[in-house]
Design an enzyme around this catalytic site. Structure first.
Site, PDB file in Angstrom:
ATOM      1  N   GLN A 159       1.917   5.408   8.846  1.00 56.75           N
ATOM      2  CA  GLN A 159       0.961   4.431   8.322  1.00 56.75           C
ATOM      3  C   GLN A 159      -0.179   4.149   9.304  1.00 56.75           C
ATOM      4  OE1 GLN A 159       4.654   2.235   6.146  1.00 56.75           O
ATOM      5  NE2 GLN A 159       2.790   1.034   6.219  1.00 56.75           N
ATOM      6  N   ARG A 167       4.069   3.250  12.234  1.00 54.81           N
ATOM      7  CA  ARG A 167       2.607   3.142  12.413  1.00 54.81           C
ATOM      8  C   ARG A 167       2.129   4.292  13.304  1.00 54.81           C
ATOM      9  NH1 ARG A 167       0.224  -0.002   9.334  1.00 54.81           N
ATOM     10  NH2 ARG A 167       1.238  -1.913  10.003  1.00 54.81           N
ATOM     11  N   HIS A 207      -2.627   6.289   4.805  1.00 49.50           N
ATOM     12  CA  HIS A 207      -1.181   6.356   5.013  1.00 49.50           C
ATOM     13  C   HIS A 207      -0.668   7.708   4.517  1.00 49.50           C
ATOM     14  CE1 HIS A 207      -1.201   2.263   6.097  1.00 49.50           C
ATOM     15  NE2 HIS A 207      -0.384   1.738   5.213  1.00 49.50           N
ATOM     16  N   CYS A 254       0.813  -1.224   0.000  1.00 48.48           N
ATOM     17  CA  CYS A 254       0.000   0.000   0.000  1.00 48.48           C
ATOM     18  C   CYS A 254       0.849   1.278   0.000  1.00 48.48           C
ATOM     19  CB  CYS A 254      -0.929   0.006   1.199  1.00 48.48           C
ATOM     20  SG  CYS A 254      -0.145  -0.495   2.725  1.00 48.48           S
TER      21      CYS A 254
HETATM   22  N1  HSE Z   1       2.027  -3.500   4.988  1.00 49.34           N
HETATM   23  C1  HSE Z   1       1.179  -2.360   4.999  1.00 49.34           C
HETATM   24  C2  HSE Z   1       1.005  -1.819   6.397  1.00 49.34           C
HETATM   25  C3  HSE Z   1      -0.186  -2.635   4.446  1.00 49.34           C
HETATM   26  O1  HSE Z   1       1.321  -2.550   7.336  1.00 49.34           O
HETATM   27  O2  HSE Z   1       0.565  -0.687   6.549  1.00 49.34           O
HETATM   28  C4  HSE Z   1      -0.289  -3.534   3.261  1.00 49.34           C
HETATM   29  O3  HSE Z   1       0.280  -3.075   2.075  1.00 49.34           O
END
Ligand code: HSE
Length: 367
Positions: A162, A263, A270, A135
């Site tokens: 993210q 995150r 994101h 993503c």
């Molecule tokens: N790996 C990405 C995430 C989401 O953890 O935000 C999937 O593409």
């Protein structure tokens, strides 16, 4: 009529895919068969037409009867079912949102507004596996694909912010539960702000604080590591940034892409702060034009406070296909470096939309 199987249509990405297909009237002109891993024989979803009862997602014979299979079921399913299908001689189109087959030689990573030519060439040469990208990579390329297309990028770093959705639906629910727990613990309490802060901290540090999915708190926090550890201190999410970008673009020479993936407590969008070393000096206007003309979804946001705080945020973008790019400026007055900020919906362009569009491409080519 082309027979298309859908697996994993009930999960989060699958539900967004189904919703987008309904909005675009995509189910017209194909013969859908919905599969299930747990509710075989039950009624299929409402899609405005009669659909057969749910088929068994592990039934290789039924899967083999299809022209194309679209799966959002996840990597474990792909690893179990896909090799069996090919071993049985199935030569249909496999369109997958999971990462399992992304880096295989006989797969193309799909993001057609950016790599339609790569997809078309692959199709001509008989490639049958079309896989959605990570993503963060898709959202970065939807935002600044124009600079890659015009071969302006020497290297870049992307520092990401993210959302919970990238970790899965249970994680999104857990973020809300964490916020509710904090809210309940502090509700109605009027106290000096430092005491309030201590109350919040103690609530989060309490062993009963819900962290089953993230393993650590995300509310009032951030997590500077996404996915497994790979080599050289990099996370797998960071590794994908370079590997997948270059595969999507079919780069003759690898373009270095690196950064730190983090995150944050956003729900489904994101964001990324990107610094680019350009191959040559570019004026800001030229950079903005190159970015803006690359596709119909990217939107350049003027670099001022009001537009940035209103239009360049996860809340502004949630549920939308628009990919805003803003905060565009040279670093240190050096016209060969540009820094910018971009946001995209992780479930739309980050997951379901490239897969939805790839099915349409396949249908147009084989109908
Ligand atoms: N790996 C990405 C995430 C989401 O953890 O935000 C999937 O593409």
């Amino acid at each position: 009529m082309v027979k298309v199987g859908f697996v994993g249509w009930r999960g989060m990405v699958g539900s967004v895919l189904r919703q987008r297909m309904l909005e675009e009237n995509d189910f017209q002109g194909l013969k859908p068969l919905f599969f299930s891993t747990s509710q075989v024989g039950q009624k299929g979803p409402e899609i405005g037409m009669e659909v057969p009862e749910l088929a068994d997602a592990f039934d290789i014979k039924t899967l083999s009867s299809l022209d194309a299979i679209v799966t959002c079921q996840g990597g474990d399913y792909t690893k179990e079912v896909y090799p069996k299908l090919r071993k049985e001689g199935w030569d249909g189109y496999w369109i997958d949102a999971a990462s399992a087959l992304r880096m295989e030689k006989d797969s193309v990573i799909v993001l057609d507004p950016v790599n339609r030519e790569v997809i078309d060439e692959a199709f001509e040469s008989g490639v049958k596996n079309y896989i959605g990208a990570n993503c963060t990579v898709s959202l970065m390329l939807m935002g600044i694909g124009g600079l890659f297309k015009e071969n302006k990028v020497d290297w870049l770093t992307s520092m990401t912010y993210q959302s919970a959705s990238g970790a899965g639906s249970k994680n999104m629910a857990e973020l809300v539960e964490q916020m509710q727990t904090i809210s309940k613990a502090t509700e109605g309490k009027k106290m000096p702000v430092l005491e309030l802060d201590r109350e919040v901290q103690e609530t989060i540090e309490n062993p009963d604080f819900p962290t089953e999915n993230f393993t650590v708190p995300l509310a009032c926090n951030l997590i500077p590591w996404i996915d497994k550890e790979v080599e050289d201190g990099q996370s797998r999410e960071e590794w994908k940034g370079s590997a997948e970008t270059n595969k999507i673009l079919n780069s003759k020479q690898q373009i270095p892409v690196d950064g730190i993936c983090v995150r944050v407590p956003a729900m489904r969008c994101h964001s990324q702060a990107i610094t680019i070393k350009l191959k040559e000096e570019m004026e800001l206007k030229e950079i903005e034009n190159t970015i803006a003309k690359a596709n119909e979804w990217v939107k350049v946001i003027p670099n001022n406070k009001e537009d940035s705080i209103r239009q360049l945020t996860p809340i502004a973008v949630s549920g939308k296909l628009t990919v805003p790019v803003g905060r565009i400026r040279h670093i240190n007055n050096d016209a060969s470096f540009v820094t910018l900020f971009t946001v995209g919906d992780q479930l739309l362009w980050g997951a379901a939309e490239p897969v939805r569009r790839m099915l349409q491409i396949v249908l147009k080519k084989i109908s």
